[in-house]
Write a protein that holds these residues in place. Structure first.
Motif, short mmCIF file in Angstrom:
data_model
loop_
_atom_site.label_atom_id
_atom_site.label_comp_id
_atom_site.label_asym_id
_atom_site.label_seq_id
_atom_site.Cartn_x
_atom_site.Cartn_y
_atom_site.Cartn_z
N PRO A 162 6.29 -9.06 5.87
CA PRO A 162 6.15 -7.64 5.51
C PRO A 162 4.68 -7.31 5.30
O PRO A 162 3.96 -8.06 4.64
CB PRO A 162 6.94 -7.52 4.19
CG PRO A 162 7.77 -8.77 4.11
CD PRO A 162 7.02 -9.83 4.85
N ASN A 163 4.23 -6.21 5.88
CA ASN A 163 2.82 -5.82 5.73
C ASN A 163 2.68 -4.96 4.48
O ASN A 163 3.00 -3.77 4.48
CB ASN A 163 2.36 -5.05 6.98
CG ASN A 163 0.87 -4.76 6.95
OD1 ASN A 163 0.19 -5.01 5.95
ND2 ASN A 163 0.35 -4.23 8.04
N ARG B 43 -4.50 -6.71 16.05
CA ARG B 43 -5.19 -5.46 15.72
C ARG B 43 -4.24 -4.46 15.07
O ARG B 43 -4.63 -3.75 14.13
CB ARG B 43 -5.81 -4.86 16.98
CG ARG B 43 -7.10 -5.54 17.43
CD ARG B 43 -7.88 -4.65 18.38
NE ARG B 43 -7.14 -4.34 19.59
CZ ARG B 43 -7.17 -5.08 20.69
NH1 ARG B 43 -7.90 -6.18 20.74
NH2 ARG B 43 -6.47 -4.73 21.77
N ARG B 44 -3.02 -4.39 15.54
CA ARG B 44 -2.06 -3.45 14.97
C ARG B 44 -1.74 -3.81 13.51
O ARG B 44 -1.60 -2.94 12.66
CB ARG B 44 -0.77 -3.43 15.80
CG ARG B 44 -0.92 -2.68 17.12
CD ARG B 44 0.40 -2.67 17.89
NE ARG B 44 1.51 -2.16 17.12
CZ ARG B 44 1.76 -0.87 16.91
NH1 ARG B 44 0.95 0.05 17.42
NH2 ARG B 44 2.80 -0.48 16.20
N ILE B 45 -1.65 -5.09 13.23
CA ILE B 45 -1.36 -5.53 11.86
C ILE B 45 -2.54 -5.21 10.95
O ILE B 45 -2.37 -4.61 9.88
CB ILE B 45 -1.03 -7.03 11.84
CG1 ILE B 45 0.27 -7.30 12.59
CG2 ILE B 45 -0.93 -7.53 10.40
CD1 ILE B 45 0.53 -8.75 12.88
N SER B 46 -3.74 -5.61 11.35
CA SER B 46 -4.90 -5.38 10.49
C SER B 46 -5.19 -3.90 10.31
O SER B 46 -5.74 -3.49 9.29
CB SER B 46 -6.14 -6.09 11.06
OG SER B 46 -6.44 -5.61 12.36
N GLY B 47 -4.78 -3.07 11.30
CA GLY B 47 -4.99 -1.63 11.19
C GLY B 47 -3.91 -0.91 10.41
O GLY B 47 -4.00 0.30 10.18
N GLY B 48 -2.86 -1.63 10.01
CA GLY B 48 -1.78 -1.03 9.21
C GLY B 48 -0.69 -0.38 10.02
O GLY B 48 0.25 0.18 9.43
N SER B 49 -0.77 -0.43 11.35
CA SER B 49 0.26 0.21 12.18
C SER B 49 1.59 -0.54 12.12
O SER B 49 2.64 0.04 12.40
CB SER B 49 -0.21 0.28 13.64
OG SER B 49 -1.41 1.00 13.74
N TRP C 142 -0.99 -9.21 4.14
CA TRP C 142 -1.88 -8.40 3.30
C TRP C 142 -3.27 -8.33 3.91
O TRP C 142 -4.26 -8.76 3.28
CB TRP C 142 -1.94 -8.93 1.87
CG TRP C 142 -2.02 -10.44 1.76
CD1 TRP C 142 -2.84 -11.28 2.46
CD2 TRP C 142 -1.23 -11.26 0.90
NE1 TRP C 142 -2.64 -12.58 2.08
CE2 TRP C 142 -1.65 -12.60 1.12
CE3 TRP C 142 -0.24 -11.01 -0.04
CZ2 TRP C 142 -1.08 -13.67 0.42
CZ3 TRP C 142 0.32 -12.08 -0.71
CH2 TRP C 142 -0.09 -13.38 -0.48
N PRO C 143 -3.43 -7.82 5.13
CA PRO C 143 -4.73 -7.84 5.81
C PRO C 143 -5.83 -7.10 5.05
O PRO C 143 -6.98 -7.55 5.02
CB PRO C 143 -4.44 -7.18 7.16
CG PRO C 143 -3.18 -6.41 6.95
CD PRO C 143 -2.39 -7.20 5.97
N GLU D 297 -15.31 -4.12 1.88
CA GLU D 297 -14.38 -3.50 2.80
C GLU D 297 -12.97 -3.86 2.39
O GLU D 297 -12.74 -4.72 1.52
CB GLU D 297 -14.64 -3.99 4.24
CG GLU D 297 -16.02 -3.64 4.79
CD GLU D 297 -16.21 -4.18 6.19
OE1 GLU D 297 -15.32 -3.97 7.04
OE2 GLU D 297 -17.25 -4.82 6.44
N GLY D 298 -11.98 -3.19 3.02
CA GLY D 298 -10.59 -3.48 2.71
C GLY D 298 -10.12 -2.74 1.47
O GLY D 298 -10.66 -1.70 1.09
N GLN D 299 -9.11 -3.31 0.82
CA GLN D 299 -8.51 -2.67 -0.35
C GLN D 299 -8.31 -3.69 -1.45
O GLN D 299 -7.78 -4.78 -1.23
CB GLN D 299 -7.15 -2.05 0.03
CG GLN D 299 -6.42 -1.40 -1.12
CD GLN D 299 -5.02 -0.95 -0.73
OE1 GLN D 299 -4.74 -0.73 0.45
NE2 GLN D 299 -4.14 -0.83 -1.71
N GLU D 300 -8.73 -3.34 -2.64
CA GLU D 300 -8.55 -4.25 -3.76
C GLU D 300 -7.06 -4.42 -4.05
O GLU D 300 -6.30 -3.45 -4.09
CB GLU D 300 -9.24 -3.68 -5.01
CG GLU D 300 -9.16 -4.61 -6.21
CD GLU D 300 -9.93 -4.08 -7.41
OE1 GLU D 300 -9.97 -4.79 -8.44
OE2 GLU D 300 -10.50 -2.96 -7.31
#
Length: 639
Positions: A352-353, A491-497, A530-531, A543-546
């Protein structure tokens, strides 16, 4: 040989990983080099070896000392797969042995004090494949001119050299000794050097200086940039320096075989390194085999080509469902098909992303009840029987039973088949309303339809997903499997798609406490579950999200505890806590583990074990079995 299990002990205690103390009295020249030695184009083997080579006593481990010669054929599906020659060879500064203990390999000795001071001793007389000395200058060049050069390393030195964000003090003690001193323990340092894809902390300085603006004449460097058709000297240096993916045949190497073929090519030939540092107990310089020949073939054709006898050693791109076909072809084409047990934390796992860009789905997959429900909905026994003939393990995502960290409680957590409990959890989430076909509605009125992204490279994975899709439908979830090229997939995973994907669980199912639990915590943006959290950790918050989920924050905290630990027991406690959190939170939903991997071996090839664990970490799949000790028995040619 005196070895020490890698641990930094208690503060104030010094530990040494030591190499063999004695040198063989005589050495045997590989026939491949006899003409060159006779013509005085190359020194004799006794002068090419380090003064203290690493002696591999094959007889002690039940293997046979071998004979020289031959070309080992393997098939690859992409030019980038030439990295497998480096991965399989498994020559590292330090390496794991079959007991998962660290011992010196390229290095002569490592002194460790207080878990934070590492003194690395180079073997006297060790040389690169071009005959130039391997010295502390190669470490200094990497540290000062590459790792701390903002043009070549904008993010600074590798993360493994920055525990808790702190860089070491680097010292050149003498021509054969360097020291790294941190103000905190760094238990991840040596494991990073021994990894399947190691952290390289050295480069052949004598060769690489010609591509560095601090050393090369501007006119000469500009001409090289133009010739190589790259944008600047940084790109040129990067292209010429790749040690793990050896695309530059001119780059000196310390591996048993070195690439001789430039890109592009459909066939890559690796030749034995005349200055390789290992010998057997009889004084034969390893490797026994003269050449590796890697041929590029479509991945779909590799099983058929292997069955036709076109490979002497093959596991990659073979699947369990190829086994019957390969067994039938064995006698006709002169090979054996072994079955090694795979050692990922899970061979197939739903990911799960937690950083999905869709706010509704992100909220749902972050709810532990949803992850538990999906896990309980899957009939693992059915998948095991139908696809793996009951030979795999039905397990949640965790380490393997062969790991000293294994716990039955972790393996069985929410891994039973209980659709009633799954339905109850989904109802508790408020997803009670269903469409005419039983599919639940999301809070915003959409149907609960999840696209599960896959790289589509495994038929077993595809078949297992079909059964998972059926199981999920019975609890009101519609899974739609979508396959795409691996690069697009990532790329789709790291981009949240992507809301959910499928891939193996943690790479290292054989973990010991002294191995970095980086797969269990956000560490980089390539992690599928959790990319964005991983990117935040990787970039020190730039970069990214805490992480904003309590369980994930605790995993980050625990890994930081591991990075600051000073004893194996401390690290064991951290590992157990992290595995327990995963067992309860199911950030990765394991389906099946311990599957069997076909390993095809020529009937003439010796010292390849009939049974072993097939694992990326530690050892790079074949690495712990020492492929430089494989040899061809010409007397068996007619078998």
């Amino acid at each position: 040989m005196r070895t020490a299990r890698f641990c930094t002990g208690f503060l104030g205690v010094a530990i040494a990983l030591s190499a063999p103390a004695s040198r063989a009295q005589s050495f045997i020249e590989p026939p491949m080099f006899e003409a060159e030695v006779t013509a005085q184009n190359m020194p004799p083997v006794a002068e090419r070896l380090p003064m203290r080579p690493r002696v591999i006593n094959l007889g002690e481990s039940g293997r046979m000392p071998g004979r020289y010669g031959g070309t080992l054929r393997m098939l690859i599906a992409d030019q980038r797969d030439i990295r497998l020659a480096v991965m399989y060879s498994y020559a590292r500064l330090v390496t794991y042995n079959t007991k998962l203990q660290l011992e010196p390999d390229i290095l002569d000795k490592v002194d460790i004090a207080e878990g934070r001071i590492f003194t690395l001793h180079i073997r006297p007389g060790h040389r690169w494949s071009d005959g130039q000395p391997f010295t502390s200058e190669d470490f200094r060049y990497f540290w000062e001119d590459v790792a701390n050069n903002p043009r070549l390393s904008p993010g600074g030195p590798p993360l493994q050299l920055r525990p808790l964000g702190r860089k070491p003090k680097f010292e050149v003690i003498d021509a054969l000794t360097v020291r790294y001193t941190w103000d905190v323990p760094n238990p991840g340092f040596l494991p990073a050097l021994a990894a399947a894809q190691p952290v390289y902390i050295y480069m052949p300085a004598h060769y690489m200086r010609q591509f560095h603006t601090s050393y090369a004449e501007k006119g000469v460097l500009d001409a090289l940039i133009k010739k190589e058709k790259v944008r600047d000297w940084e790109a040129l240096h990067e292209r010429k320096s790749r040690q793990f993916r050896p695309e530059n045949p001119a780059l000196p190497s310390l591996d048993p075989w070195r690439n001789t073929t430039p890109l592009p090519s459909e066939v890559f030939v690796f030749e034995r390194n005349p200055y390789y540092h290992r010998v057997d107990e009889n004084g034969r310089q390893l490797p026994y085999i003269d050449n590796l020949r890697l041929s590029v073939v479509s991945s779909q054709l590799i099983p058929a080509k292997v069955g036709a006898g076109d490979s002497d050693l093959q596991a990659r791109y073979l699947r369990f469902d190829n086994f019957t076909f390969l067994k039938v072809a064995e006698k006709r084409n002169g090979f054996l098909t072994h079955l090694w047990r795979r050692a990922e934390g899970s061979y197939i796992a739903l990911q799960p992303n937690l950083n999905a860009s869709d706010p509704v789905w992100r909220s749902i997959v972050r709810d532990v009840r949803f992850r538990r429900a999906l896990s309980l909905a899957v009939d693992r026994r059915d998948i095991n029987q139908v696809i793996f003939f009951g030979l795999a393990r039905e397990s949640a995502m965790t380490v393997m039973p062969e790991s000293p960290l294994y716990d039955d409680v972790f393996a069985s957590s929410y891994a039973r088949f209980d659709p009633l409990a799954a339905n109850r959890l989904l109802d508790e989430m408020g997803l009670k309303k269903r469409d005419f076909d039983g599919i639940r509605f999301l809070p915003d009125g959409r149907r609960a339809e999840i696209i599960v992204e896959s790289a589509g490279e495994s038929m077993e994975e595809t078949d297992a997903l079909e059964l998972v899709v059926e199981d999920a439908r019975k609890v009101g979830l519609r899974l739609l499997v979508h396959s795409s090229h691996r690069d697009v997939f990532r790329r789709r995973i790291s981009g949240g798609s992507t809301v959910m994907s499928v891939r193996p669980g943690i790479d290292n199912g054989l973990a010991s406490p002294d191995m970095d639990p980086q797969d269990l915590s956000p560490t980089n943006q390539n992690q599928f579950n959790w990319p964005m959290f991983g990117q935040w950790v990787e970039t020190n918050g730039k970069e990214g999200q805490e992480p904003d989920m309590e369980g994930v924050k605790e995993l980050v905290h625990l890994r930081n505890q591991w990075l600051a630990s000073s004893s194996t027991e401390e690290r064991r406690v951290v590992w157990k806590k992290m595995l327990s959190i995963h067992a309860e939170q199911l950030y990765s939903i394991g389906i099946i583990s311990g599957t069997l991997q076909p390993v095809v071996v020529s009937q003439r090839l010796r010292n390849v074990p009939a049974t072993a664990l097939y694992a990326y970490e530690p050892g790079g799949y074949f690495g712990l079995t020492m492929p430089d000790s494989y040899w061809f028995d010409q007397s068996a040619a007619g078998q």
